[in-house]
Design a protein around this motif. Structure first.
Motif: not given
Length: 294
Positions: A241, A257, A290, A293-294
């Motif tokens: 990522r 995850g 987190s 994310d997005g």
């Protein structure tokens, strides 16, 4: 407002800056937080009535705590094969949040942090406090039990090492990402020649597996050697990522995850000059993914 309330308020105002000092001193986010907390315990019990420059005084308190931690670290045999990749600051490619921006101010990239890890505790303190936070040598000297002249010499020695070993990254962020993407595309395709093409001839790969994965802790040099190792990254490409790692192009490899590695790249003149890989399960487990994310 009584004196204790005033001190608490001023300390909280300085906390982000003090964390930045500690991170540069220790190369560890968790240890930096511990150092700041330790400093607060000391400050809260101290008599500050005679302190004229509270911000500067707080900086020296945190620096002394960090110096003790560095010296204790030097006496422990905990670093696998001498390889230690500093804690990596991960941000989404859209940019870091304000707290991370403070930690990464002054271009505290991986190349610089890695060089700082090679300095003695006294050299690191002198360089970080003077060159990064403008603390006078007259205030640095008592912390390391040296004269101001000797403290200046320590900082100068550290500065020469930084200049010689910490390459300046390309200023173009999109170009850096392009080079890293080409690296992973070549690894995914098993294209050795394409890998060599994006690597600087003297590229260095550092991998830190921590105590539990010491056999994965290595330092490799040279484009051919690193390219050969990078071919094994191909199977990880689908799980990589994109992220900013200490403000530069990098990736977080996440499988089911769970982060299995973080890779930071230093790109200079369109070539990858350094790859820093963290695979230490303990340190990876503390990452907050987190933010990606997005």
């Amino acid at each position: 407002m009584d004196e204790q309330e005033f001190l608490t308020e001023r300390f909280e105002e300085q906390r982000s800056r003090l964390r930045a000092v500690a991170y540069r001193m220790l190369g560890s986010v968790s240890e930096a937080d511990d150092a700041v907390q330790d400093a607060w315990l000391r400050v809260s019990r101290a008599d500050t009535s005679g302190v004229e420059n509270l911000g500067g005084w707080l900086t020296t308190v945190v620096a002394r705590v960090c110096l003790n931690m560095l010296r204790a670290r030097a006496h422990r045999q905990e670093e696998p094969l001498g390889v230690r990749v500093p804690d990596l600051i991960i941000s989404p490619e859209s940019g870091a949040d304000p707290e991370r921006e403070v930690l990464l101010a002054d271009s505290v990239g991986l190349a610089l942090l890695v060089v700082l890890e090679t300095l003695t505790p006294a050299e690191r303190l002198a360089f970080v406090l003077h060159d990064m936070f403008a603390v006078p040598f007259e205030e640095i000297a008592p912390m390391i039990e040296r004269t101001p002249t000797a403290a200046r010499q320590l900082a100068s020695r550290a500065r020469r090492r930084v200049r010689g070993q910490a390459p300046d990254p390309d200023p173009d962020a999109s170009r850096r990402r392009e080079v890293v993407s080409a690296f992973f595309a070549a690894a995914h395709d098993g294209d050795f020649d394409a890998l060599v093409a994006v690597l600087h001839p003297d590229v260095v790969l550092r991998a830190d597996g921590g105590l539990t994965r010491a056999r994965h802790s290595v330092v490799l040099t040279g484009a051919n050697t690193v390219a050969g190792q990078a071919l094994t990254f191909g199977r990880l490409s689908p799980f990589a990522r994109p992220a900013l790692v200490n403000g530069a192009a990098g990736v977080v490899v996440v499988v089911q995850g769970r982060p299995v590695s973080v890779m930071g790249f230093t790109v200079t003149a369109g070539k990858i000059v350094a790859i820093d890989v963290l695979t230490d399960p303990e340190r990876l487990g503390r990452l907050d993914l987190s933010i990606l994310d997005g």
